[in-house]
Design an enzyme around this catalytic site. Sequence first.
Site, PDB file in Angstrom:
ATOM      1  N   GLU A 130       0.832  -1.207   0.000  1.00 57.48           N
ATOM      2  CA  GLU A 130       0.000   0.000   0.000  1.00 57.48           C
ATOM      3  C   GLU A 130       0.867   1.257   0.000  1.00 57.48           C
ATOM      4  O   GLU A 130       2.075   1.196   0.250  1.00 57.48           O
ATOM      5  CB  GLU A 130      -0.919   0.003   1.224  1.00 57.48           C
ATOM      6  CG  GLU A 130      -0.145   0.011   2.534  1.00 57.48           C
ATOM      7  CD  GLU A 130      -0.814   0.865   3.587  1.00 57.48           C
ATOM      8  OE1 GLU A 130      -1.228   2.000   3.265  1.00 57.48           O
ATOM      9  OE2 GLU A 130      -0.893   0.393   4.732  1.00 57.48           O
ATOM     10  N   LYS A 173      -3.520  -1.842  14.963  1.00 53.47           N
ATOM     11  CA  LYS A 173      -2.745  -0.789  15.635  1.00 53.47           C
ATOM     12  C   LYS A 173      -3.281  -0.599  17.050  1.00 53.47           C
ATOM     13  O   LYS A 173      -4.490  -0.520  17.250  1.00 53.47           O
ATOM     14  CB  LYS A 173      -2.858   0.533  14.869  1.00 53.47           C
ATOM     15  CG  LYS A 173      -2.209   0.488  13.497  1.00 53.47           C
ATOM     16  CD  LYS A 173      -2.017   1.894  12.964  1.00 53.47           C
ATOM     17  CE  LYS A 173      -1.729   1.875  11.482  1.00 53.47           C
ATOM     18  NZ  LYS A 173      -2.933   1.760  10.646  1.00 53.47           N
TER      19      LYS A 173
HETATM   20  N1  PSU Z   1       0.062   0.748   8.516  1.00 45.92           N
HETATM   21  C1  PSU Z   1       1.096   1.545   8.928  1.00 45.92           C
HETATM   22  N2  PSU Z   1       0.943   2.897   8.746  1.00 45.92           N
HETATM   23  C2  PSU Z   1      -0.178   3.450   8.149  1.00 45.92           C
HETATM   24  C3  PSU Z   1      -1.246   2.598   7.723  1.00 45.92           C
HETATM   25  C4  PSU Z   1      -1.071   1.250   7.937  1.00 45.92           C
HETATM   26  O1  PSU Z   1       2.105   1.053   9.451  1.00 45.92           O
HETATM   27  O2  PSU Z   1      -0.234   4.667   7.959  1.00 45.92           O
HETATM   28  C5  PSU Z   1      -2.482   3.201   7.070  1.00 45.92           C
HETATM   29  C6  PSU Z   1      -3.154   2.181   6.150  1.00 45.92           C
HETATM   30  O3  PSU Z   1      -3.210   2.732   4.848  1.00 45.92           O
HETATM   31  C7  PSU Z   1      -4.553   2.021   6.704  1.00 45.92           C
HETATM   32  C8  PSU Z   1      -4.791   3.371   7.269  1.00 45.92           C
HETATM   33  O4  PSU Z   1      -5.475   1.623   5.721  1.00 45.92           O
HETATM   34  O5  PSU Z   1      -3.535   3.612   7.952  1.00 45.92           O
HETATM   35  C9  PSU Z   1      -5.988   3.414   8.187  1.00 45.92           C
HETATM   36  O6  PSU Z   1      -6.633   4.640   8.012  1.00 45.92           O
HETATM   37  P1  PSU Z   1      -8.127   4.867   8.597  1.00 45.92           P
HETATM   38  O7  PSU Z   1      -7.998   4.576  10.062  1.00 45.92           O
HETATM   39  O8  PSU Z   1      -8.437   6.318   8.278  1.00 45.92           O
HETATM   40  O9  PSU Z   1      -9.020   3.922   7.876  1.00 45.92           O
END
Ligand code: PSU
Length: 300
Positions: free
Chosen positions: A25, A159
């Site tokens: 990604e 996370k």
């Molecule tokens: N993993 C990481 N750092 C990130 C992300 C994932 O180590 O920044 C990103 C991914 O793209 C994931 C996003 O889809 O964080 C989640 O965003 P939200 O909570 O707005 O859906």
Amino acid sequence: MNDLLDIHTTVAAALGAGQPVVALESTIITHGMPYPDNLAMARSVESLISQGGATPALIAVVKGRIKVGLDDDERDALAQTKGARKVSRADLAYAVSQGENAGTTVAATMMVAHAAGIKVFATGGIGGVHQGASESFDISADLIELGRTPVITVAAGAKAILDIPKTLEVLETHGVPVIGYGTDALPAFWSRWSPHPAPLRLDTPAQIAAFQAARETLGIEGGMLVANPVPAAHEIPHDEMAGFIASAQADLEREGITGKAVTPYLLSRIVDLTGGRSLRTNIALVENNARLAAQIASAL
Ligand code: PSU
Ligand code: MN
């Protein structure tokens, strides 16, 4: 979607020959880490996948074109692009229609990977149910995408900034298997351990491939989440992280940050609070996930 996909020649060749490919990604590059660490991470993750016998396919939107695999120049430019959009299922097509540059989240990357015929994807941590979601309703579209799009996603668990029990509940509701890789406890991104049991456990890439084969035979659609603990040498233990996360969450609420900005804000605040240590952990866990994803893609 295929008319809008630019599949890099190396990726197209690997897919055509039935060789293993691992999607990556790009929100982690555009919004998840500061420059130049984001670029160093992207380069090292791609080379680890190559060393693991698979072809890396970094997914991003560049001037309205959906890229599956970037040239060195394109990757290096993306890492320095200011103001790139962070796109998920809701706004991937918007970025395309407006000719924008965008980082794809887990959800958008899974959609593109599936359209390109890629079955395995490596990231850091998925989005999930945020703390305070009963008021904010902030539940990442990543969870819904995992329920519908058949791509095996390798992450270091959820996370730890999230409400992990609620995240597990939503995944279960959407029929997403969550596998602790070599562990009974769900890893929590920076930490190998969390107090939440992993719903399922597998110990080898071959077992994961066999599980996926059984799902396909049964006609079960949707993705699965492989939760791979960060290497011990780089982890920040759960109890130590709890204080940093609580401070970052308090700062977030004080500043009134909501929506798409929440995850990037919390990650970057925690980098500051830990004096850069959490960034090194984040890079190490993505690298570790890339290695495992290459093994799973090979086993498939
Ligand atoms: N993993 C990481 N750092 C990130 C992300 C994932 O180590 O920044 C990103 C991914 O793209 C994931 C996003 O889809 O964080 C989640 O965003 P939200 O909570 O707005 O859906
Ligand atoms: Mn959100």
